[in-house]
Design a protein around this motif. Structure first.
Motif, PDB file in Angstrom:
ATOM      1  N   PRO A 286      33.140  40.004  46.705  1.00 17.98           N
ATOM      2  CA  PRO A 286      32.854  41.258  47.195  1.00 17.98           C
ATOM      3  C   PRO A 286      31.168  41.405  47.582  1.00 17.98           C
ATOM      4  O   PRO A 286      30.203  40.630  47.000  1.00 17.98           O
ATOM      5  N   PRO A 287      30.732  42.265  48.200  1.00 12.31           N
ATOM      6  CA  PRO A 287      29.203  42.330  48.670  1.00 12.31           C
ATOM      7  C   PRO A 287      28.601  42.352  47.188  1.00 12.31           C
ATOM      8  O   PRO A 287      28.945  43.210  46.273  1.00 12.31           O
TER       9      PRO A 287
ATOM     10  N   SER B  31      31.594  41.895  36.316  1.00  8.37           N
ATOM     11  CA  SER B  31      30.384  42.306  37.067  1.00  8.37           C
ATOM     12  C   SER B  31      29.533  41.221  37.260  1.00  8.37           C
ATOM     13  O   SER B  31      29.237  40.424  36.395  1.00  8.37           O
TER      14      SER B  31
ATOM     15  N   THR C 268      25.735  43.236  44.307  1.00 11.32           N
ATOM     16  CA  THR C 268      24.812  44.096  43.730  1.00 11.32           C
ATOM     17  C   THR C 268      23.662  43.077  43.727  1.00 11.32           C
ATOM     18  O   THR C 268      23.856  42.261  42.837  1.00 11.32           O
TER      19      THR C 268
ATOM     20  N   ARG D 215      26.139  47.332  45.021  1.00 11.01           N
ATOM     21  CA  ARG D 215      27.285  47.082  45.964  1.00 11.01           C
ATOM     22  C   ARG D 215      28.498  47.165  45.349  1.00 11.01           C
ATOM     23  O   ARG D 215      28.470  47.531  44.193  1.00 11.01           O
ATOM     24  N   SER D 216      29.468  46.402  45.629  1.00 12.64           N
ATOM     25  CA  SER D 216      30.735  46.247  45.148  1.00 12.64           C
ATOM     26  C   SER D 216      31.119  45.061  43.985  1.00 12.64           C
ATOM     27  O   SER D 216      32.091  45.101  43.436  1.00 12.64           O
ATOM     28  N   SER D 217      30.106  44.321  43.763  1.00 12.39           N
ATOM     29  CA  SER D 217      30.157  43.257  42.562  1.00 12.39           C
ATOM     30  C   SER D 217      30.118  43.771  41.207  1.00 12.39           C
ATOM     31  O   SER D 217      30.109  43.214  40.044  1.00 12.39           O
ATOM     32  N   THR D 218      29.653  45.248  41.069  1.00 14.72           N
ATOM     33  CA  THR D 218      29.439  45.625  39.792  1.00 14.72           C
ATOM     34  C   THR D 218      30.328  46.929  39.531  1.00 14.72           C
ATOM     35  O   THR D 218      30.564  47.522  40.656  1.00 14.72           O
ATOM     36  N   ALA D 219      30.955  47.095  38.275  1.00 18.87           N
ATOM     37  CA  ALA D 219      31.719  48.228  37.833  1.00 18.87           C
ATOM     38  C   ALA D 219      31.668  48.549  36.498  1.00 18.87           C
ATOM     39  O   ALA D 219      30.858  47.552  35.732  1.00 18.87           O
TER      40      ALA D 219
ATOM     41  N   PRO E  20      34.894  43.110  40.938  1.00 22.20           N
ATOM     42  CA  PRO E  20      34.186  43.323  39.568  1.00 22.20           C
ATOM     43  C   PRO E  20      35.288  43.806  38.424  1.00 22.20           C
ATOM     44  O   PRO E  20      34.822  44.440  37.244  1.00 22.20           O
TER      45      PRO E  20
END
Length: 335
Positions: A291-292, A276, A294, A328-332, A272
């Motif tokens: 990544p996993p 994202s 969201t 999960r890890s695909s957003t920031a 992300p």
């Protein structure tokens, strides 16, 4: 003045004389299920039935309404994990009722859906489950309603996943509300330049999810593709190439989101860190990609189980299955 016939009239002759469909004449004269008949049409059918001396053949009606232990499940594509999970839930529930589920794939072709309904009707399936997203064309909806009315007149039960119009009990996924959650999540992370990877515009699911998202966060740009990994990949490349300032992408289903992740990688955008990505459905595997993902979670097996329950039970109206946000890890946070 027309002469009265000397031989026994058929239901088709009554329908033709009254200027209505066979299904409408059957609803009036046999008290069968389906849509409510307008009083003007009902009066015309009764008048012609009286004039033609029509007599209902009870044994023939009973035979026509006999059903098998088959439940037809119509989906767009069983290879799509969304439909596979729904089918699995329906099949598990069918075992409790000693029923067999027959799956038919439309591959998003409206005419093929109509053909499958006709075939299941001819096979006297006990129920038909419309799990494929409804098409939005008014001509298709009218043709489908006519097919389903004829099936209901034979004693068949019709239920659906998603809104397929009045008279069809349904399990309703929270598509609009779930998309609102996706938008609110991205807003909370500071994203304002957001693209949407959309599915086929003729599907009601697409309209509902897009409307929910844009009620909170209007999309900077939208690109449509097939509900597939390749469709998501092509749409994401189009978006990210034409709008390099995008900091987030919302994909209207998880499989398309997989394509978004691949496109971002090939274009040198880290997820992300640079971008994202949010999906929808939480299909099996969404937690295992890199990544996993969201996403917005729907309990797909529960959708299948509950719609099967509707199919074998009495008409009881529609029920809504809630959605939830899975981070999960695909957003920031936006940079």
């Amino acid at each position: 003045m027309r002469d009265k016939p000397s031989t026994q009239a058929t239901l088709q002759q009554v329908a033709d004389a009254a200027g209505v469909s066979l299904a409408t004449a059957s609803r009036v004269l046999h008290g069968s299920g389906g849509r409510t008949v307008r009083e003007e049409l009902r009066a015309r059918v009764l008048a012609e039935a009286n004039r033609l001396r029509y007599v209902s053949h009870a044994p023939a009606q009973a035979l026509a309404r006999a059903t098998t232990s088959i439940v037809g499940l119509i989906v767009h594509d069983i290879a799509d994990p969304y439909f596979a999970a729904i089918a699995a839930g329906a099949m598990r529930a069918a075992r409790d009722h000693d029923l067999m589920v027959m799956v038919a794939c439309t591959f998003r072709e409206p005419q093929l859906e109509l053909e499958y309904v006709a075939r299941l009707r001819a096979q006297r399936a006990r129920a038909i489950i419309l799990a494929a997203s409804a098409f939005t064309g008014t001509r298709f909806l009218a043709d489908l309603a006519d097919h389903l009315d004829g099936y209901a007149d034979q004693g068949g039960r019709v239920v659906a996943i998603g809104d397929h119009g009045p008279g069809v009990d349904a399990v309703l996924p929270s598509n609009y509300a779930g998309a609102v959650m996706a938008a609110e999540h991205l807003v909370s992370l500071g994203h304002t330049q957001v693209g949407v990877v959309s599915g086929p515009v003729a599907l009601a699911t697409v309209a509902d999810r897009l409307a929910g998202f844009e009620s909170v966060l209007p999309a900077t740009a939208i690109a449509a593709g097939d509900f597939s990994r390749d469709g998501g990949y092509a749409a994401a490349r189009e978006l990210l190439t034409a709008h390099p300032s995008l900091t987030a992408v919302f994909a209207l289903d998880d499989v398309m989101a997989y394509g978004v992740l691949a496109a971002a990688r090939d274009l040198g955008r880290s997820v992300p860190g640079d971008l994202s990505v949010v999906g929808f459905d939480d299909v099996p595997g969404a937690a295992d990609v890199g990544p996993p993902l969201t996403t917005i979670r729907l309990d797909l097996a529960e959708l299948g189980s509950r719609v099967l329950g509707l199919a074998v039970g009495p008409p009881d109206g529609s029920v809504t299955v809630p959605a939830s946000l899975v981070v999960r890890s695909s957003t920031a946070a936006a940079r």
